[in-house]
Design a protein around this motif. Sequence first.
Motif, PDB file in Angstrom:
ATOM      1  N   PRO A 119      42.985  45.513  48.376  1.00 46.77           N
ATOM      2  CA  PRO A 119      43.700  44.710  47.128  1.00 46.77           C
ATOM      3  C   PRO A 119      44.821  45.874  46.546  1.00 46.77           C
ATOM      4  CG  PRO A 119      41.396  45.859  46.339  1.00 46.77           C
ATOM      5  CD  PRO A 119      41.516  46.153  47.817  1.00 46.77           C
ATOM      6  N   MET A 120      45.628  44.953  45.943  1.00 48.09           N
ATOM      7  CA  MET A 120      46.661  45.801  45.047  1.00 48.09           C
ATOM      8  C   MET A 120      46.077  46.263  43.930  1.00 48.09           C
ATOM      9  SD  MET A 120      49.615  45.760  46.686  1.00 48.09           S
ATOM     10  CE  MET A 120      50.229  45.331  48.222  1.00 48.09           C
ATOM     11  N   ALA A 121      46.109  47.612  43.595  1.00 42.89           N
ATOM     12  CA  ALA A 121      45.204  48.209  42.567  1.00 42.89           C
ATOM     13  C   ALA A 121      46.010  47.954  41.215  1.00 42.89           C
ATOM     14  CB  ALA A 121      45.125  49.640  42.789  1.00 42.89           C
ATOM     15  N   ASP A 122      47.157  47.910  41.427  1.00 44.91           N
ATOM     16  CA  ASP A 122      48.192  47.952  39.890  1.00 44.91           C
ATOM     17  C   ASP A 122      49.507  47.487  40.509  1.00 44.91           C
ATOM     18  OD1 ASP A 122      49.220  50.297  40.906  1.00 44.91           O
ATOM     19  OD2 ASP A 122      47.713  51.333  39.783  1.00 44.91           O
ATOM     20  N   VAL A 123      50.268  47.368  39.604  1.00 42.41           N
ATOM     21  CA  VAL A 123      51.901  46.929  39.583  1.00 42.41           C
ATOM     22  C   VAL A 123      52.701  48.103  40.478  1.00 42.41           C
ATOM     23  CG1 VAL A 123      54.086  46.077  38.624  1.00 42.41           C
ATOM     24  CG2 VAL A 123      51.745  45.400  37.703  1.00 42.41           C
ATOM     25  N   ALA A 124      52.469  49.254  40.079  1.00 44.90           N
ATOM     26  CA  ALA A 124      52.814  50.521  40.808  1.00 44.90           C
ATOM     27  C   ALA A 124      52.441  50.357  42.319  1.00 44.90           C
ATOM     28  CB  ALA A 124      52.473  51.876  40.202  1.00 44.90           C
ATOM     29  N   THR A 125      51.317  50.177  42.565  1.00 47.06           N
ATOM     30  CA  THR A 125      50.987  49.950  44.005  1.00 47.06           C
ATOM     31  C   THR A 125      51.660  48.731  44.712  1.00 47.06           C
ATOM     32  OG1 THR A 125      48.991  50.718  43.742  1.00 47.06           O
ATOM     33  CG2 THR A 125      49.151  49.710  45.647  1.00 47.06           C
ATOM     34  N   LEU A 126      51.864  47.626  44.103  1.00 49.56           N
ATOM     35  CA  LEU A 126      52.832  46.658  44.702  1.00 49.56           C
ATOM     36  C   LEU A 126      54.115  46.950  44.624  1.00 49.56           C
ATOM     37  CD1 LEU A 126      52.967  43.664  45.461  1.00 49.56           C
ATOM     38  CD2 LEU A 126      53.180  43.138  42.798  1.00 49.56           C
ATOM     39  N   ARG A 127      54.793  47.486  43.664  1.00 47.49           N
ATOM     40  CA  ARG A 127      56.041  48.165  43.707  1.00 47.49           C
ATOM     41  C   ARG A 127      56.331  48.886  45.232  1.00 47.49           C
ATOM     42  NH1 ARG A 127      59.540  47.000  39.351  1.00 47.49           N
ATOM     43  NH2 ARG A 127      58.382  46.678  37.237  1.00 47.49           N
ATOM     44  N   PHE A 172      47.630  33.631  51.051  1.00 48.36           N
ATOM     45  CA  PHE A 172      46.842  34.530  50.798  1.00 48.36           C
ATOM     46  C   PHE A 172      45.421  33.872  50.090  1.00 48.36           C
ATOM     47  CE2 PHE A 172      50.408  37.663  51.022  1.00 48.36           C
ATOM     48  CZ  PHE A 172      49.523  38.863  51.689  1.00 48.36           C
ATOM     49  N   LEU A 173      45.680  33.206  48.857  1.00 47.20           N
ATOM     50  CA  LEU A 173      44.713  32.529  48.400  1.00 47.20           C
ATOM     51  C   LEU A 173      43.796  31.910  49.470  1.00 47.20           C
ATOM     52  CD1 LEU A 173      46.291  31.679  45.065  1.00 47.20           C
ATOM     53  CD2 LEU A 173      44.707  33.773  45.418  1.00 47.20           C
ATOM     54  N   ALA A 174      44.533  31.251  50.163  1.00 47.00           N
ATOM     55  CA  ALA A 174      43.465  30.208  51.125  1.00 47.00           C
ATOM     56  C   ALA A 174      42.862  31.136  52.167  1.00 47.00           C
ATOM     57  CB  ALA A 174      44.658  29.334  52.107  1.00 47.00           C
ATOM     58  N   ARG A 175      43.129  32.199  52.241  1.00 49.38           N
ATOM     59  CA  ARG A 175      42.307  33.340  53.167  1.00 49.38           C
ATOM     60  C   ARG A 175      41.112  34.018  52.265  1.00 49.38           C
ATOM     61  NH1 ARG A 175      47.469  36.210  55.992  1.00 49.38           N
ATOM     62  NH2 ARG A 175      47.769  34.574  57.555  1.00 49.38           N
ATOM     63  N   GLY A 176      41.310  33.768  51.058  1.00 49.53           N
ATOM     64  CA  GLY A 176      40.194  34.293  50.024  1.00 49.53           C
ATOM     65  C   GLY A 176      40.559  35.813  49.463  1.00 49.53           C
ATOM     66  N   VAL A 177      41.972  36.032  49.623  1.00 47.12           N
ATOM     67  CA  VAL A 177      42.407  37.038  49.115  1.00 47.12           C
ATOM     68  C   VAL A 177      43.593  36.923  47.875  1.00 47.12           C
ATOM     69  CG1 VAL A 177      43.979  39.081  49.834  1.00 47.12           C
ATOM     70  CG2 VAL A 177      42.431  38.220  51.401  1.00 47.12           C
ATOM     71  N   PRO A 179      46.275  38.312  46.218  1.00 47.56           N
ATOM     72  CA  PRO A 179      47.233  39.389  46.471  1.00 47.56           C
ATOM     73  C   PRO A 179      48.069  40.173  45.523  1.00 47.56           C
ATOM     74  CG  PRO A 179      48.562  37.533  46.928  1.00 47.56           C
ATOM     75  CD  PRO A 179      47.038  37.053  46.376  1.00 47.56           C
ATOM     76  N   LEU A 180      47.853  39.651  44.163  1.00 45.49           N
ATOM     77  CA  LEU A 180      48.513  40.399  43.187  1.00 45.49           C
ATOM     78  C   LEU A 180      47.530  41.042  42.339  1.00 45.49           C
ATOM     79  CD1 LEU A 180      50.624  37.127  42.188  1.00 45.49           C
ATOM     80  CD2 LEU A 180      51.204  39.059  42.965  1.00 45.49           C
ATOM     81  N   PRO A 181      47.825  42.173  41.964  1.00 48.78           N
ATOM     82  CA  PRO A 181      47.266  42.873  40.843  1.00 48.78           C
ATOM     83  C   PRO A 181      46.977  42.342  39.500  1.00 48.78           C
ATOM     84  CG  PRO A 181      49.284  43.882  41.055  1.00 48.78           C
ATOM     85  CD  PRO A 181      49.397  42.854  41.786  1.00 48.78           C
ATOM     86  N   ALA A 182      46.023  42.605  38.681  1.00 49.58           N
ATOM     87  CA  ALA A 182      45.938  42.237  37.572  1.00 49.58           C
ATOM     88  C   ALA A 182      47.027  42.388  36.629  1.00 49.58           C
ATOM     89  CB  ALA A 182      44.559  42.934  36.386  1.00 49.58           C
TER      90      ALA A 182
END
Length: 254
Positions: A119-127, A172-177, A179-182
């Motif tokens: 999972p994307m842990a945080d916004v920095a990881t996503l960036r 992603f949501l349809a796969r049960g994932v 993808p976005l951090p909180a």
Amino acid sequence: MSGALGFDADVTACAGLVERGDPDRFAAVMAAPAPQRPGLFVLYAFNLEVARAPWATQEPLIAEMRVQWWADVLAEIASGGGVRRHEVATPLSRLLDAEGARLLMPVVEARRRDAAREPMADVATLRAYLAETGGALLWGAARALGSAQEARARAAGTRSALANYLLAVPEFLARGVNPLPAMTEAEFAALLRGHLEGVSGQADRPLRIAELACWRAPGILRRALRDPAAVPEGRLGGPEVLRRLSLLRRGLLL
């Protein structure tokens, strides 16, 4: 770039892959001048294959092996030795020099996260993920076309990656994932505004050609900013006619 490409059987196969699997980038390449199209088709076919690799199986170990296969291809190109025969890897080896192959390594390495279903842990990881995928890819394309504007290319590619990532959220949501951090609404808005405003300076002609692949990004991010609920609901695409007119205008300005 190690050499110019023509439309041989391998490049034609790459164009077919992009047309079927990445129609927006296919349209962008077709808006580019004809001499630049073969190399762009090869790069975007490579990107498509790498992006698909982690999702071709539900088994993380096999997914990791598929990602590693592409890491090995780039390592072979960078080393200057023999490169395995493959409809994408072979023309890629003719397109890239050693430095070009090394520049694309982050595009592959970032996909290990997808293979492991991290999972994307945080916004920095996503960036960082967006910069390693879209940012590195667009800089690789721009450099192959002859641009030296690395900072702008990476910023434009990262912005485009964010737009494409948001378009993919429903899948992603349809796969049960998820993808976005909180994020709070304010943090989400700041993420969007940062990438909308983060592409500055005049692009040289090679970069303008490469940036055709980013044609949808500003509109997508603005729609997400106005209507965040459109992201999970899959309403970010916009009218097809306006999309095509926008790309046509960009192509004419080259």
